[in-house]
Design a protein around this motif. Structure first.
Motif, PDB file in Angstrom:
ATOM      1  N   TYR A  23       0.853  -1.179   0.000  1.00  0.00           N
ATOM      2  CA  TYR A  23       0.000   0.000   0.000  1.00  0.00           C
ATOM      3  C   TYR A  23       0.889   1.228   0.000  1.00  0.00           C
ATOM      4  CZ  TYR A  23      -3.523   3.442   1.257  1.00  0.00           C
ATOM      5  OH  TYR A  23      -4.350   4.545   1.252  1.00  0.00           O
ATOM      6  N   GLU A  25       1.100   4.773   0.818  1.00  0.00           N
ATOM      7  CA  GLU A  25       0.371   5.757   1.625  1.00  0.00           C
ATOM      8  C   GLU A  25       0.397   7.146   1.007  1.00  0.00           C
ATOM      9  OE1 GLU A  25       1.238   5.756   5.788  1.00  0.00           O
ATOM     10  OE2 GLU A  25       1.154   3.579   5.907  1.00  0.00           O
ATOM     11  N   ASN A  27       0.333   8.058  -2.245  1.00  0.00           N
ATOM     12  CA  ASN A  27      -0.645   8.171  -3.328  1.00  0.00           C
ATOM     13  C   ASN A  27      -1.971   7.475  -3.018  1.00  0.00           C
ATOM     14  OD1 ASN A  27       0.892   9.618  -5.467  1.00  0.00           O
ATOM     15  ND2 ASN A  27       2.277   7.880  -5.175  1.00  0.00           N
ATOM     16  N   ARG A  28      -2.052   6.863  -1.855  1.00  0.00           N
ATOM     17  CA  ARG A  28      -3.253   6.176  -1.385  1.00  0.00           C
ATOM     18  C   ARG A  28      -3.745   5.119  -2.376  1.00  0.00           C
ATOM     19  NH1 ARG A  28      -5.297  11.669   0.861  1.00  0.00           N
ATOM     20  NH2 ARG A  28      -4.602  11.477   3.013  1.00  0.00           N
ATOM     21  N   HIS A  30      -3.233   0.785  -3.529  1.00  0.00           N
ATOM     22  CA  HIS A  30      -2.695  -0.566  -3.393  1.00  0.00           C
ATOM     23  C   HIS A  30      -2.054  -0.915  -4.728  1.00  0.00           C
ATOM     24  CE1 HIS A  30      -5.023  -1.401   0.304  1.00  0.00           C
ATOM     25  NE2 HIS A  30      -5.914  -0.598  -0.252  1.00  0.00           N
ATOM     26  N   ALA A  46      -7.598   1.625  -5.630  1.00  0.00           N
ATOM     27  CA  ALA A  46      -7.822   2.549  -4.519  1.00  0.00           C
ATOM     28  C   ALA A  46      -8.498   1.846  -3.346  1.00  0.00           C
ATOM     29  CB  ALA A  46      -8.677   3.733  -4.980  1.00  0.00           C
ATOM     30  N   ASP A  47      -9.250   0.763  -3.625  1.00  0.00           N
ATOM     31  CA  ASP A  47     -10.018   0.102  -2.573  1.00  0.00           C
ATOM     32  C   ASP A  47      -9.661  -1.367  -2.358  1.00  0.00           C
ATOM     33  OD1 ASP A  47     -11.063  -1.101  -4.833  1.00  0.00           O
ATOM     34  OD2 ASP A  47     -13.064  -0.223  -4.629  1.00  0.00           O
TER      35      ASP A  47
END
Length: 168
Positions: A23, A25, A27-28, A30, A46-47
């Motif tokens: 992950y 962090e 650029n948020r 996965h 993203a999710d």
């Protein structure tokens, strides 16, 4: 709450050593790297449920390892992999909001033939930001009768975000 499995690729190999995820962090996102049977592909999400294919690295190897680190406000991915049957390469990529910009490959271990080869790379960061690499070094005689396996290690001489990576 429970996790719902997500399809990342339809031709992904089955062994855990042939895929890696992290992950980012900054650029948020996965990120998932996986061996397709002919190349190393990568996707982002993203999710962690809905994945987007982001690219393919032209290396036909299932033997690779991935690490990610933020240096000075920039997020990087590092991939160590077997190449040309006897070398270990390092790929360094700058992570963006939906892409990775990879630089030129860097030779970490330079084998000469299949009887002097490096395999099964692993890597980790130390507290100074230097990357350590460990591999299996295989040597054999010209007749191929005697083989010797040994673990060989080396580290970057500078932090892994330096523009010119060199080795101790």
């Amino acid at each position: 709450s429970s996790a719902t499995p997500a399809t990342v690729g339809t031709s992904v190999t089955a062994t855990a050593g042939e895929r890696a995820s992290f992950y980012d962090e900054l650029n948020r996102l996965h990120w998932m790297f996986y061996y397709t049977g002919t190349a190393i592909a990568y996707s982002y999400s993203a999710d962690a449920t809905n994945w987007t294919a982001a690219g393919i690295l032209p290396y036909n190897t299932s033997s690779f390892t991935v690490a990610q680190k933020v240096f000075g406000g920039q997020s990087y991915v590092f991939i160590s992999l077997e190449a040309s049957s006897y070398d270990i390469l390092l790929l360094r990529g700058l992570l963006g909001p939906s892409s990775i910009s990879f630089g030129a490959p860097i030779t970490v271990f330079d084998g000469t033939t299949t009887s002097d080869s490096y395999n099964k790379p692993s890597m980790a960061f130390d507290s100074t930001g230097r990357l350590w690499f460990a591999v299996v070094h295989t040597r054999s005689t010209d007749l191929g009768v005697f083989e010797r396996y040994q673990v060989t290690a080396r580290r970057t001489a500078v932090s892994a975000d330096a523009s010119n990576i060199s080795f101790d």
